[in-house]
Design a protein around this motif. Structure first.
Motif, PDB file in Angstrom:
ATOM      1  N   ASP A   1       0.823  -1.193   0.000  1.00  0.00           N
ATOM      2  CA  ASP A   1       0.000   0.000   0.000  1.00  0.00           C
ATOM      3  C   ASP A   1       0.860   1.247   0.000  1.00  0.00           C
ATOM      4  O   ASP A   1       0.362   2.352  -0.131  1.00  0.00           O
ATOM      5  CB  ASP A   1      -0.858   0.034   1.255  1.00  0.00           C
ATOM      6  CG  ASP A   1      -2.315  -0.067   0.899  1.00  0.00           C
ATOM      7  OD1 ASP A   1      -3.131  -0.089   1.805  1.00  0.00           O
ATOM      8  OD2 ASP A   1      -2.618  -0.123  -0.304  1.00  0.00           O
TER       9      ASP A   1
ATOM     10  N   GLU B   1       5.177   5.245  -1.835  1.00  0.00           N
ATOM     11  CA  GLU B   1       6.517   5.446  -2.385  1.00  0.00           C
ATOM     12  C   GLU B   1       6.994   4.247  -3.193  1.00  0.00           C
ATOM     13  O   GLU B   1       7.640   4.405  -4.212  1.00  0.00           O
ATOM     14  CB  GLU B   1       7.508   5.776  -1.266  1.00  0.00           C
ATOM     15  CG  GLU B   1       7.559   4.778  -0.137  1.00  0.00           C
ATOM     16  CD  GLU B   1       6.581   5.122   0.987  1.00  0.00           C
ATOM     17  OE1 GLU B   1       5.551   5.772   0.701  1.00  0.00           O
ATOM     18  OE2 GLU B   1       6.836   4.730   2.135  1.00  0.00           O
ATOM     19  N   ASP B   2       6.623   3.027  -2.776  1.00  0.00           N
ATOM     20  CA  ASP B   2       7.039   1.837  -3.521  1.00  0.00           C
ATOM     21  C   ASP B   2       6.373   1.805  -4.888  1.00  0.00           C
ATOM     22  O   ASP B   2       7.001   1.500  -5.892  1.00  0.00           O
ATOM     23  CB  ASP B   2       6.644   0.567  -2.753  1.00  0.00           C
ATOM     24  CG  ASP B   2       7.281   0.529  -1.381  1.00  0.00           C
ATOM     25  OD1 ASP B   2       8.136   1.388  -1.116  1.00  0.00           O
ATOM     26  OD2 ASP B   2       6.905  -0.342  -0.590  1.00  0.00           O
TER      27      ASP B   2
ATOM     28  N   PRO C   1      -7.661   2.533  -9.071  1.00  0.00           N
ATOM     29  CA  PRO C   1      -8.056   3.704  -8.271  1.00  0.00           C
ATOM     30  C   PRO C   1      -6.967   4.111  -7.289  1.00  0.00           C
ATOM     31  O   PRO C   1      -6.690   5.290  -7.088  1.00  0.00           O
ATOM     32  CB  PRO C   1      -9.303   3.212  -7.538  1.00  0.00           C
ATOM     33  CG  PRO C   1      -9.884   2.182  -8.426  1.00  0.00           C
ATOM     34  CD  PRO C   1      -8.715   1.505  -9.093  1.00  0.00           C
ATOM     35  N   ARG C   2      -6.323   3.125  -6.702  1.00  0.00           N
ATOM     36  CA  ARG C   2      -5.308   3.421  -5.701  1.00  0.00           C
ATOM     37  C   ARG C   2      -4.117   4.145  -6.319  1.00  0.00           C
ATOM     38  O   ARG C   2      -3.630   5.140  -5.778  1.00  0.00           O
ATOM     39  CB  ARG C   2      -4.850   2.120  -5.066  1.00  0.00           C
ATOM     40  CG  ARG C   2      -4.060   2.330  -3.820  1.00  0.00           C
ATOM     41  CD  ARG C   2      -4.037   1.094  -2.979  1.00  0.00           C
ATOM     42  NE  ARG C   2      -5.196   1.028  -2.107  1.00  0.00           N
ATOM     43  CZ  ARG C   2      -5.648  -0.096  -1.592  1.00  0.00           C
ATOM     44  NH1 ARG C   2      -5.064  -1.233  -1.892  1.00  0.00           N
ATOM     45  NH2 ARG C   2      -6.682  -0.076  -0.803  1.00  0.00           N
TER      46      ARG C   2
ATOM     47  N   GLY D   1      -4.904   7.625  -7.005  1.00  0.00           N
ATOM     48  CA  GLY D   1      -4.821   8.408  -5.772  1.00  0.00           C
ATOM     49  C   GLY D   1      -3.393   8.777  -5.430  1.00  0.00           C
ATOM     50  O   GLY D   1      -3.093   9.923  -5.102  1.00  0.00           O
TER      51      GLY D   1
ATOM     52  N   LEU E   1      -2.170  11.476  -7.825  1.00  0.00           N
ATOM     53  CA  LEU E   1      -2.739  12.774  -7.464  1.00  0.00           C
ATOM     54  C   LEU E   1      -2.020  13.337  -6.248  1.00  0.00           C
ATOM     55  O   LEU E   1      -1.681  14.518  -6.176  1.00  0.00           O
ATOM     56  CB  LEU E   1      -4.231  12.638  -7.163  1.00  0.00           C
ATOM     57  CG  LEU E   1      -5.150  12.635  -8.372  1.00  0.00           C
ATOM     58  CD1 LEU E   1      -6.557  12.277  -7.946  1.00  0.00           C
ATOM     59  CD2 LEU E   1      -5.148  13.998  -9.041  1.00  0.00           C
ATOM     60  N   ASP E   2      -1.779  12.456  -5.299  1.00  0.00           N
ATOM     61  CA  ASP E   2      -1.076  12.868  -4.092  1.00  0.00           C
ATOM     62  C   ASP E   2       0.319  13.382  -4.430  1.00  0.00           C
ATOM     63  O   ASP E   2       0.781  14.389  -3.904  1.00  0.00           O
ATOM     64  CB  ASP E   2      -0.953  11.656  -3.155  1.00  0.00           C
ATOM     65  CG  ASP E   2      -1.267  12.015  -1.724  1.00  0.00           C
ATOM     66  OD1 ASP E   2      -1.484  13.221  -1.467  1.00  0.00           O
ATOM     67  OD2 ASP E   2      -1.300  11.122  -0.885  1.00  0.00           O
TER      68      ASP E   2
ATOM     69  N   ARG F   1      -6.073  16.007 -14.301  1.00  0.00           N
ATOM     70  CA  ARG F   1      -6.505  15.841 -12.908  1.00  0.00           C
ATOM     71  C   ARG F   1      -7.910  15.252 -12.848  1.00  0.00           C
ATOM     72  O   ARG F   1      -8.197  14.367 -12.064  1.00  0.00           O
ATOM     73  CB  ARG F   1      -6.492  17.189 -12.181  1.00  0.00           C
ATOM     74  CG  ARG F   1      -5.107  17.656 -11.758  1.00  0.00           C
ATOM     75  CD  ARG F   1      -5.196  18.963 -10.999  1.00  0.00           C
ATOM     76  NE  ARG F   1      -6.043  18.857  -9.807  1.00  0.00           N
ATOM     77  CZ  ARG F   1      -5.650  18.296  -8.670  1.00  0.00           C
ATOM     78  NH1 ARG F   1      -4.450  17.824  -8.567  1.00  0.00           N
ATOM     79  NH2 ARG F   1      -6.462  18.224  -7.647  1.00  0.00           N
TER      80      ARG F   1
ATOM     81  N   GLN G   1      -8.996  11.865 -11.122  1.00  0.00           N
ATOM     82  CA  GLN G   1      -9.995  11.837 -10.051  1.00  0.00           C
ATOM     83  C   GLN G   1     -11.083  10.816 -10.353  1.00  0.00           C
ATOM     84  O   GLN G   1     -11.527  10.091  -9.468  1.00  0.00           O
ATOM     85  CB  GLN G   1     -10.606  13.228  -9.851  1.00  0.00           C
ATOM     86  CG  GLN G   1      -9.687  14.153  -9.061  1.00  0.00           C
ATOM     87  CD  GLN G   1     -10.066  15.610  -9.214  1.00  0.00           C
ATOM     88  OE1 GLN G   1     -10.819  15.964 -10.113  1.00  0.00           O
ATOM     89  NE2 GLN G   1      -9.516  16.456  -8.352  1.00  0.00           N
TER      90      GLN G   1
ATOM     91  N   ALA H   1      -9.760   7.424  -9.691  1.00  0.00           N
ATOM     92  CA  ALA H   1      -9.713   7.165  -8.252  1.00  0.00           C
ATOM     93  C   ALA H   1     -11.109   6.891  -7.709  1.00  0.00           C
ATOM     94  O   ALA H   1     -11.270   6.205  -6.701  1.00  0.00           O
ATOM     95  CB  ALA H   1      -9.077   8.347  -7.522  1.00  0.00           C
TER      96      ALA H   1
ATOM     97  N   ARG I   1       6.724  13.340   2.635  1.00  0.00           N
ATOM     98  CA  ARG I   1       6.375  12.013   3.127  1.00  0.00           C
ATOM     99  C   ARG I   1       7.526  11.401   3.889  1.00  0.00           C
ATOM    100  O   ARG I   1       7.515  10.231   4.212  1.00  0.00           O
ATOM    101  CB  ARG I   1       6.000  11.118   1.948  1.00  0.00           C
ATOM    102  CG  ARG I   1       4.728  11.553   1.301  1.00  0.00           C
ATOM    103  CD  ARG I   1       4.112  10.406   0.556  1.00  0.00           C
ATOM    104  NE  ARG I   1       2.690  10.416   0.745  1.00  0.00           N
ATOM    105  CZ  ARG I   1       2.002   9.355   1.134  1.00  0.00           C
ATOM    106  NH1 ARG I   1       2.600   8.235   1.387  1.00  0.00           N
ATOM    107  NH2 ARG I   1       0.703   9.429   1.282  1.00  0.00           N
ATOM    108  N   ARG I   2       8.555  12.163   4.091  1.00  0.00           N
ATOM    109  CA  ARG I   2       9.729  11.755   4.853  1.00  0.00           C
ATOM    110  C   ARG I   2      10.417  10.552   4.222  1.00  0.00           C
ATOM    111  O   ARG I   2      10.859   9.645   4.891  1.00  0.00           O
ATOM    112  CB  ARG I   2       9.343  11.439   6.305  1.00  0.00           C
ATOM    113  CG  ARG I   2       8.713  12.638   6.978  1.00  0.00           C
ATOM    114  CD  ARG I   2       8.355  12.308   8.382  1.00  0.00           C
ATOM    115  NE  ARG I   2       7.404  11.218   8.421  1.00  0.00           N
ATOM    116  CZ  ARG I   2       7.022  10.620   9.527  1.00  0.00           C
ATOM    117  NH1 ARG I   2       7.519  10.953  10.661  1.00  0.00           N
ATOM    118  NH2 ARG I   2       6.140   9.653   9.498  1.00  0.00           N
TER     119      ARG I   2
END
Lengths: 214, 425
Positions: free
Chosen positions: A85, A88-89, A127-128, A131, A134-135, A158, A162, A165, A210-211
């Motif tokens: 999930d 970043e991966d 969808p993921r 998302g 978009l993020d 965009r 959307q 997503a 996101r560090r």
């Protein structure tokens, strides 16, 4: 058109066997591999249309396979498949060159369809993934911060993301936005290209937030 | 041994190739000189007045070991150290010129007072700075984020080890600085005693004490150093095993229990699917740890989705872009979304495989939320006015909180509830 050929790369034997059983009959499964080294050799050998690729594997994971195959075989198409999930991966493997990402809970028929679309040169955005993308591009839109050099998403892109997503299919999006399905595909491909090419502080800032990097 | 590496390593100690502490071997590698030459030089210097011994011991204490030095203590940028030394020298010179000027002008309390005071002040400043820094230091080292791409459980021990390495480097720097400060203060005290004549009386005793303490320090230093290293290693190992025990306990309480349930309910695929989804969600939440803050839209929506999924046995997929802390209005929006999810789960599911899709996007200006099912859909105009579900708990609720709700529904297209809420600054 004959069925596209695939190679399955995943370090879980059970999962490989399951996917193989589901895809056989609809697609031509040329082989499978459990680790990076073997996978690279297999892909170079049998030259499948699409490589189904696990994101997490010992020895560098899907990103490493893409990196090593793409050099001698730049046209090779990859579809990432993962239980991960972690944004970043997923973004990393798409940025490396995968033309799509689906989760492992996908049904056999949907997976076969996704492989076919990747083979046809389309991008497969679950969808993921939509998302995540978009993020990745979001939050940078404050007017004073917009750098004209950056590849920002167009409002239309965009909008398409959307809808993806929200769980709409390409043809449903086309109907809703009054454009053709081909145009929807073109928008998604454009987003994919921007994601892969954008190496500037757009995405790195996202990574910092996101560090992911210090 | 006489082969010079293509790239010369930073100054370090190399105990594996060394005779005593590996100082000559390490320095030889750095300079590209056969360590034998250095050894002869050290022995010669030791024979002529003992300078060699002092130099060797000093280097032994100061130089990092080669293997551990790779990337750990040696990561302190050399440029930064040099710059801070230059700044220190500059400040000292300025201070000295200022003091000398005052002395010439006659604004002077006398040499025996001012010079010890200045020395002591410098020492106090160093010691004080050191002790305040130590209070902060546990938070100092930034966690190496690269490790997060691994599954969290596997990554944690790595992180711990890397952190102790960084912390050790800062601690070593702190010890040197603190020691220097203490030396300054002691020196100032001695200076006062010397000038007031008190020292000469006690000189022999003090001298003897200093010699004994120094000798003891030299003898014990390697042991203390090694002891410290062993303790650190033990601590890292303990943290690692604690971590493992925690993971094991968690897997035991969650995954193994679920697997047992799955085996018992193997005849009921729907129950198994529900169990699997619940376990997956639980495990993901655990793996993500504190990365999604609670009390925010994303976490609240996921909770609600999990609840609906549990109640109706329909999969609810949540995708959230951005996030926002919950306020009263957003809480109402999430509640409205819950109502929409319940509706979708109740009426939108036409059997297995049809999931409810939830998408939320939070920007600075607005939060938008979509709940969609792939059910048969319905004609909105045909919905009787007394269907309170949609009208009251979704549309009405959103309007009361300054937002709006739209229901997109058409036969064959599924139903999508759209919620929008402008955010107040």
């Amino acid at each position: 058109m004959s069925a596209p050929s695939v190679v399955i790369v995943d370090d879980h034997a059970l999962f490989r066997a399951g996917v193989r059983a589901e895809l056989e009959g609809t697609l031509e499964v040329l082989g499978d591999a459990a680790e990076v080294e073997v996978a690279v050799r297999l892909v170079m050998d049998v030259k499948p249309d699409v490589v189904l690729l696990d994101v997490h594997m010992p020895g560098g994971g899907g990103v490493e396979v893409i990196r090593r195959v793409s050099e001698p075989r730049p046209g090779q198409r990859f579809l990432a498949l993962s239980v991960s999930d972690a944004a970043e991966d997923v973004i990393a493997v798409v940025r490396a060159g995968a033309r799509g990402y689906v989760t492992k809970s996908i049904s056999g028929a949907e997976l076969a369809d996704a492989v076919r679309r990747v083979h046809d040169g389309d991008a497969v955005f679950s969808p993921r993934l939509a998302g995540f993308v978009l993020d990745a591009f979001a939050g940078q839109l404050a007017p004073e911060q917009v750098d004209p050099e950056l590849d920002l998403l167009t409002p239309r892109e965009r909008e398409v993301l959307q809808h993806l997503a929200r769980g709409y299919l390409y043809k449903e999006i086309a109907a809703r936005l009054h454009i053709s399905a081909k145009t929807v595909e073109a928008h998604v491909s454009a987003v994919l290209r921007k994601l892969q090419l954008s190496n500037r502080h757009e995405l790195s800032r996202w990574a910092v937030e996101r560090r992911l990097v210090d | 041994m006489s082969t010079v590496p293509a790239t010369r390593p930073a100054l370090h100690r190399d105990p594996t190739h060394g005779v005593a502490g590996g100082v000559c071997a390490g320095v030889g590698q750095r300079l590209g000189v056969d360590p034998l030459i250095l050894r002869v030089a050290i022995v010669a210097a030791s024979a002529a007045g003992g300078v060699g011994v002092a130099l060797y011991v000093l280097a032994w204490v100061l130089l990092p070991v080669a293997a551990a030095g790779d990337g750990l203590p040696a990561t302190r940028p050399r440029g930064a150290t040099r710059a801070s030394l230059q700044v220190g020298a500059g400040v000292s010179l300025l201070l000295a010129s200022f003091l000398l000027t005052l002395r010439e002008l006659g604004l002077w309390a006398g040499d025996p007072v001012v010079f010890p005071l200045v020395l002591a002040a410098g020492g106090v400043a160093l010691v004080w700075r050191q002790s305040t820094q130590r209070l902060v230091s546990p938070e100092l080292p930034p966690t190496p984020r690269a490790a997060q791409t691994l599954p969290a459980a596997a990554a944690t021990p790595t992180v711990t080890v890397a952190e102790t390495g960084e912390r050790r480097a800062t601690r070593a720097a702190g010890v040197y600085r603190g020691g220097f400060g203490v030396a300054l203060i002691v020196g100032a005290g001695l200076l006062v005693l010397q000038t007031t004549g008190a020292l000469s009386a006690a000189r022999d005793v003090v001298l003897a004490t200093v010699v004994v303490v120094t000798a003891l320090g030299l003898i014990l230093a390697p042991f203390l150093y090694r002891l410290g290293r062993t303790l650190a290693a033990e601590r890292a190992a303990r943290i690692r095993s604690q971590e493992r025990a925690e993971v094991a306990a968690h897997l035991h309480d969650s995954v193994l229990q679920t697997l047992a349930l799955v085996q018992r309910q193997a005849a009921d695929p729907r129950a198994v699917a529900t169990l699997a989804r619940r376990q997956e969600r639980e495990l993901r939440t655990w793996l993500e740890g504190d990365r999604t803050p609670t009390g925010h839209v994303a976490s609240a929506l996921r909770e609600v989705a999990a609840e609906v999924e549990e109640r109706f046995g329909v999969a609810v997929d949540v995708v959230v872009v951005g996030d926002a802390p919950l306020d009263a209005d957003l809480l109402a929006t999430v509640e409205a979304a819950r109502e929409a999810m319940v509706n979708a789960a109740k009426f939108g599911g036409d059997g297995a495989g049809s999931a409810v899709a939830v998408f939320a996007e939070a920007t600075v200006e607005e939060v938008s939320l979509f709940v969609r099912d792939r059910g048969p859909g319905f004609d909105l105009a045909a919905v009787p006015a007394d269907r309170r579900g949609v009208r009251e708990s979704i549309v009405g609720r959103m309007e009361r909180h300054g937002g709006r709700a739209t229901v997109h529904a058409a036969p064959g297209m599924g139903v999508e509830v759209e919620l929008r809420l402008e955010r107040r600054p």
